[in-house]
Enzyme design. Sequence first.
Site, PDB file in Angstrom:
ATOM      1  N   LEU A 131       1.222  -1.262  -0.181  1.00 53.59           N
ATOM      2  CA  LEU A 131      -0.645   0.173   0.406  1.00 53.59           C
ATOM      3  C   LEU A 131       0.372   1.440   0.095  1.00 53.59           C
ATOM      4  CD1 LEU A 131      -2.939  -1.103   2.291  1.00 53.59           C
ATOM      5  CD2 LEU A 131      -2.804  -0.871   0.115  1.00 53.59           C
ATOM      6  N   CYS A 132       0.472   2.027   0.199  1.00 49.03           N
ATOM      7  CA  CYS A 132       0.692   4.026  -0.264  1.00 49.03           C
ATOM      8  C   CYS A 132       2.132   3.780   0.136  1.00 49.03           C
ATOM      9  CB  CYS A 132       0.024   5.003   0.116  1.00 49.03           C
ATOM     10  SG  CYS A 132       1.069   6.400  -0.109  1.00 49.03           S
TER      11      CYS A 132
END
Length: 101
Positions: free
Chosen positions: A18-19
């Site tokens: 994820l980010c």
Amino acid sequence: MTAPAAAPDLTIDGTGLLCVQLLLRLRARIAHLPAGAVVHIHTTDPAAPLDLPAWCHLTGHEYLGPVPYEATDREVYALRLTSAPVRTRPDRPWHPAPDAD
């Protein structure tokens, strides 16, 4: 905007990340590359089309956009490295480093 089909100087596999983890991996892997290098990022993060351009805007790298890719289980995005990127914090890639101008 669609990135050029030329071969990248570096490909980063960010599938499953994820980010923040994706950006931390990206930042670590590009640290040694010269300005002008093209990087392709493979990702499954649904926020990548927003996060990658925003991070490039923060750091000064050039976001080139999505890259056509045959597989349907991930997306590929490209960026071109700048000669004088804004440094970000080692643990928080969304924040400029304290000594960054």
